[in-house]
Design a protein around this motif. Sequence first.
Motif, PDB file in Angstrom:
ATOM      1  N   ASP A   1       0.821  -1.216   0.000  1.00 58.14           N
ATOM      2  CA  ASP A   1       0.000   0.000   0.000  1.00 58.14           C
ATOM      3  C   ASP A   1       0.855   1.266   0.000  1.00 58.14           C
ATOM      4  O   ASP A   1       0.362   2.355   0.287  1.00 58.14           O
ATOM      5  N   ASN A   2       2.144   1.112  -0.315  1.00 55.97           N
ATOM      6  CA  ASN A   2       3.050   2.263  -0.375  1.00 55.97           C
ATOM      7  C   ASN A   2       3.515   2.437  -1.819  1.00 55.97           C
ATOM      8  O   ASN A   2       4.142   1.532  -2.384  1.00 55.97           O
ATOM      9  N   GLN A   3       3.212   3.580  -2.411  1.00 58.09           N
ATOM     10  CA  GLN A   3       3.506   3.785  -3.826  1.00 58.09           C
ATOM     11  C   GLN A   3       4.994   3.696  -4.130  1.00 58.09           C
ATOM     12  O   GLN A   3       5.400   3.105  -5.140  1.00 58.09           O
ATOM     13  N   GLN A   4       5.823   4.235  -3.236  1.00 51.29           N
ATOM     14  CA  GLN A   4       7.275   4.184  -3.474  1.00 51.29           C
ATOM     15  C   GLN A   4       7.770   2.739  -3.493  1.00 51.29           C
ATOM     16  O   GLN A   4       8.575   2.353  -4.347  1.00 51.29           O
ATOM     17  N   ASP A   5       7.278   1.920  -2.562  1.00 50.22           N
ATOM     18  CA  ASP A   5       7.675   0.511  -2.533  1.00 50.22           C
ATOM     19  C   ASP A   5       7.221  -0.216  -3.796  1.00 50.22           C
ATOM     20  O   ASP A   5       7.957  -1.043  -4.351  1.00 50.22           O
ATOM     21  N   ILE A   6       6.012   0.070  -4.257  1.00 53.43           N
ATOM     22  CA  ILE A   6       5.503  -0.607  -5.446  1.00 53.43           C
ATOM     23  C   ILE A   6       6.262  -0.148  -6.688  1.00 53.43           C
ATOM     24  O   ILE A   6       6.537  -0.951  -7.595  1.00 53.43           O
ATOM     25  N   ASP A   7       6.644   1.117  -6.739  1.00 45.70           N
ATOM     26  CA  ASP A   7       7.477   1.588  -7.854  1.00 45.70           C
ATOM     27  C   ASP A   7       8.820   0.849  -7.853  1.00 45.70           C
ATOM     28  O   ASP A   7       9.334   0.461  -8.914  1.00 45.70           O
ATOM     29  N   THR A   8       9.399   0.660  -6.669  1.00 51.85           N
ATOM     30  CA  THR A   8      10.662  -0.070  -6.554  1.00 51.85           C
ATOM     31  C   THR A   8      10.475  -1.524  -6.965  1.00 51.85           C
ATOM     32  O   THR A   8      11.324  -2.107  -7.658  1.00 51.85           O
ATOM     33  N   TYR A   9       9.382  -2.116  -6.536  1.00 54.61           N
ATOM     34  CA  TYR A   9       9.048  -3.507  -6.886  1.00 54.61           C
ATOM     35  C   TYR A   9       8.978  -3.677  -8.400  1.00 54.61           C
ATOM     36  O   TYR A   9       9.574  -4.599  -8.968  1.00 54.61           O
ATOM     37  N   ASN A  10       8.273  -2.781  -9.060  1.00 53.57           N
ATOM     38  CA  ASN A  10       8.139  -2.870 -10.521  1.00 53.57           C
ATOM     39  C   ASN A  10       9.474  -2.620 -11.217  1.00 53.57           C
ATOM     40  O   ASN A  10       9.817  -3.309 -12.189  1.00 53.57           O
ATOM     41  N   ALA A  11      10.248  -1.648 -10.709  1.00 55.17           N
ATOM     42  CA  ALA A  11      11.543  -1.335 -11.322  1.00 55.17           C
ATOM     43  C   ALA A  11      12.524  -2.489 -11.183  1.00 55.17           C
ATOM     44  O   ALA A  11      13.419  -2.666 -12.018  1.00 55.17           O
ATOM     45  N   ALA A  12      12.356  -3.293 -10.139  1.00 54.40           N
ATOM     46  CA  ALA A  12      13.253  -4.435  -9.898  1.00 54.40           C
ATOM     47  C   ALA A  12      12.897  -5.644 -10.744  1.00 54.40           C
ATOM     48  O   ALA A  12      13.567  -6.673 -10.664  1.00 54.40           O
TER      49      ALA A  12
END
Length: 401
Positions: free
Chosen positions: A147-158
Amino acid sequence: MVVGINCGHTKSGAGYGAVGFIKESEHTRLVGQALMDLLRSAGVTVIDCTIDQANSQSEYLAAAVALANRQDLDWFISIHFNASGTHEGHGTEVFTYEGRQYQDALDVCANLSELGFTNRGVKSGSGLYVIRKTKAKSMLIEVCFCDNQQDIDTYNAAGGAQGIAKAIYKGIYKEAVLPSVQMPATENHNPTRDEFHAFVAEIARKDWQECHIMLPSVVIAQAAIESAVGTSELAQNANALFGIKLNGWTGRTYVKDATEQNPDGSYRVDKNELWRAYDSWEQSVLDHNDYIASRSTDGGRTLRYGPVIGCSDYILTCQYLEQCKYATSQTYAETLINYIEKYNLHQYDEFEPEQLAPEGYLWIVQAGAYKSLNNAKKLLQGLEKMGIVCLIKKYKAEDSI
């Protein structure tokens, strides 16, 4: 090695996971299945301890633990995504019984944090049912906050689920990172440059004559450059002289970062990439040629390296490799050509021309000639013991010269 993988939560109903920018129950399965595939490809026995449906949360937890406890596991791993009431929680963390600082758990945290997540560390999970009740050494991985946008952006970038699975795999399966390979007795893995060239040349020339795939000089140059003449990490730890990623490979793998060049000329580092690993340098050379001959990205309708196959001009072959995107380097062809010419590797592309006997004649290999028939028979018997088929025929002395 036997590993139990639990893709956290049920698919629906009781026991369903958190919902944020992504749905936890969906992505625990994406990560878990990718991790199971990697482990199985490395020869690890994997027990799927995932529970899709249950009548209650407690039933789901008990069923997952029951699956795990039926097996003699080296590790039980439960995959989860975190969430917080304020939606401000972020980072990755791992829970173990009493917060034990297992090296594998520490490595999983470190590998995930290298992808860009905050490392929240290895914590006590004694209050978690799947940690407390499983007989095996256990860890519960909270990949990040869904539920954290920054974490999900990192997840997708990885790389999403695949990127996370690779980071966990690298943490728990050390044999994949440093494969236990033995140097073949017939191979010198500490050669001089000339010895390295000659070693690869022998394999490449034979393969060229038999299969006509890759010109020997180009194979030697690729092997020397990509493996730093046999001294690279891949060459020493994975017996790989070429940096070939999985692309359909089902054998042993090796995990390391990849430095790639972007179209704009800048460079990037792709974390935890999977590379092919081999039993010998010779196997690496032969697989490289097979890869060139068979690589397809459209289901086999066309061959990616079609122009390379059978090309007998080393300059054209190098240019075709670059055009077909064998490597991301924008100067790959130039680098190969310069290396071939600097070390005169095109000498290995030269073969003695075939000489056919004139019509009505054959080339005859004569093992010996004797005045005594008994002596001739002794030679014949000796050759036949070695499995060599031969015959005795009488010739005029002047005809046998």
